[in-house]
Design an enzyme around this catalytic site. Sequence first.
Site, PDB file in Angstrom:
ATOM      1  N   ASP A  73       0.938  -1.225   0.083  1.00 45.55           N
ATOM      2  CA  ASP A  73      -0.096  -0.025   0.011  1.00 45.55           C
ATOM      3  C   ASP A  73       1.088   1.327  -0.053  1.00 45.55           C
ATOM      4  O   ASP A  73       1.774   1.238   0.733  1.00 45.55           O
ATOM      5  CB  ASP A  73      -0.735   0.080   1.442  1.00 45.55           C
ATOM      6  N   ILE A  74       0.364   2.349  -0.764  1.00 44.16           N
ATOM      7  CA  ILE A  74       1.435   3.455  -0.826  1.00 44.16           C
ATOM      8  C   ILE A  74       1.414   4.307   0.264  1.00 44.16           C
ATOM      9  O   ILE A  74       2.233   5.091   0.672  1.00 44.16           O
ATOM     10  CB  ILE A  74       0.784   4.343  -2.159  1.00 44.16           C
ATOM     11  N   ASN A 127     -12.975  -3.480   2.496  1.00 46.03           N
ATOM     12  CA  ASN A 127     -13.963  -2.481   2.605  1.00 46.03           C
ATOM     13  C   ASN A 127     -14.840  -2.391   1.393  1.00 46.03           C
ATOM     14  O   ASN A 127     -14.515  -2.483   0.126  1.00 46.03           O
ATOM     15  CB  ASN A 127     -13.273  -1.141   2.655  1.00 46.03           C
ATOM     16  N   GLU A 163     -12.316   3.614  -1.336  1.00 48.48           N
ATOM     17  CA  GLU A 163     -11.629   4.693  -2.184  1.00 48.48           C
ATOM     18  C   GLU A 163     -11.416   4.179  -3.630  1.00 48.48           C
ATOM     19  O   GLU A 163     -11.520   5.062  -4.523  1.00 48.48           O
ATOM     20  CB  GLU A 163     -10.483   5.456  -1.550  1.00 48.48           C
ATOM     21  N   VAL A 164     -10.865   3.152  -3.682  1.00 49.70           N
ATOM     22  CA  VAL A 164     -10.672   2.217  -4.791  1.00 49.70           C
ATOM     23  C   VAL A 164     -11.510   1.248  -5.226  1.00 49.70           C
ATOM     24  O   VAL A 164     -11.756   0.210  -4.643  1.00 49.70           O
ATOM     25  CB  VAL A 164      -9.098   1.790  -4.777  1.00 49.70           C
ATOM     26  N   HIS A 183      -9.971  -5.207  -3.281  1.00 50.01           N
ATOM     27  CA  HIS A 183      -8.827  -5.454  -2.829  1.00 50.01           C
ATOM     28  C   HIS A 183      -8.690  -5.736  -1.463  1.00 50.01           C
ATOM     29  O   HIS A 183      -9.707  -5.314  -0.310  1.00 50.01           O
ATOM     30  CB  HIS A 183      -7.921  -4.178  -2.703  1.00 50.01           C
TER      31      HIS A 183
HETATM   32  P1  5GP Z   1      -9.676   1.420   0.267  1.00 50.35           P
HETATM   33  O1  5GP Z   1     -10.048   2.606   1.136  1.00 50.35           O
HETATM   34  O2  5GP Z   1     -10.195   1.663  -1.128  1.00 50.35           O
HETATM   35  O3  5GP Z   1     -10.046   0.020   1.043  1.00 50.35           O
HETATM   36  O4  5GP Z   1      -8.258   1.444   0.185  1.00 50.35           O
HETATM   37  C1  5GP Z   1      -7.631   1.839  -0.949  1.00 50.35           C
HETATM   38  C2  5GP Z   1      -6.018   1.614  -0.728  1.00 50.35           C
HETATM   39  O5  5GP Z   1      -5.338   1.775  -1.722  1.00 50.35           O
HETATM   40  C3  5GP Z   1      -5.665   2.703   0.442  1.00 50.35           C
HETATM   41  O6  5GP Z   1      -4.865   1.890   1.633  1.00 50.35           O
HETATM   42  C4  5GP Z   1      -4.486   3.624  -0.275  1.00 50.35           C
HETATM   43  O7  5GP Z   1      -3.574   4.015   0.416  1.00 50.35           O
HETATM   44  C5  5GP Z   1      -4.204   2.491  -1.493  1.00 50.35           C
HETATM   45  N1  5GP Z   1      -3.736   3.110  -2.733  1.00 50.35           N
HETATM   46  C6  5GP Z   1      -4.428   4.152  -3.291  1.00 50.35           C
HETATM   47  N2  5GP Z   1      -3.491   4.539  -4.376  1.00 50.35           N
HETATM   48  C7  5GP Z   1      -2.406   3.920  -4.539  1.00 50.35           C
HETATM   49  C8  5GP Z   1      -1.484   3.551  -5.366  1.00 50.35           C
HETATM   50  O8  5GP Z   1      -1.448   4.212  -6.408  1.00 50.35           O
HETATM   51  N3  5GP Z   1      -0.671   2.765  -5.206  1.00 50.35           N
HETATM   52  C9  5GP Z   1      -0.617   1.953  -4.031  1.00 50.35           C
HETATM   53  N4  5GP Z   1       0.456   0.891  -3.885  1.00 50.35           N
HETATM   54  N5  5GP Z   1      -1.571   1.868  -3.104  1.00 50.35           N
HETATM   55  C10 5GP Z   1      -2.667   3.064  -3.389  1.00 50.35           C
END
Ligand code: 5GP
Length: 116
Positions: free
Chosen positions: A32-33, A89, A97-98, A102
């Site tokens: 995760d970034i 999530n 968010e994405v 995942h």
């Molecule tokens: P969500 O909130 O959708 O469950 O988690 C999305 C996750 O993706 C977050 O923890 C965020 O830090 C990670 N993330 C967002 N953009 C990127 C990216 O470009 N690269 C990587 N490796 N992780 C990302």
Amino acid sequence: MNKNRCLFCDIVSNKMNADIVYRSDSVIAFKDIHPKAPVHILIIPKEHIPTLNDLKPNHQNLIGEIFLAAQQIAKEFGLAENGYRTVFNCNRDAGQEVYHIHLHLLGGRQFHWPPG
Ligand code: 5GP
Ligand code: ZN
């Protein structure tokens, strides 16, 4: 970014860089970034599936593979004995968010329950 463009599909197709720690025919995992724990890995299907609500019966093996990958990665990162957390999530209330499913694999610190 284009409205229809998916960040995680771009990582799958190597258009976007990521620190990849696991790869199979149907799944990849990468760091995760913005890590929320000392170890924070995202495990994703190569197939674009927006949310858990979009899962179909034919995805059953894929979801199993994602959890078996989590188990293997947790072992490789030395988390198996102390423990770790896995989270999907789904949609706004959970903070997704994405919109490409995942599994978060988090470890290396103590987690609280219930989560916030
Ligand atoms: P969500 O909130 O959708 O469950 O988690 C999305 C996750 O993706 C977050 O923890 C965020 O830090 C990670 N993330 C967002 N953009 C990127 C990216 O470009 N690269 C990587 N490796 N992780 C990302
Ligand atoms: Zn996608």
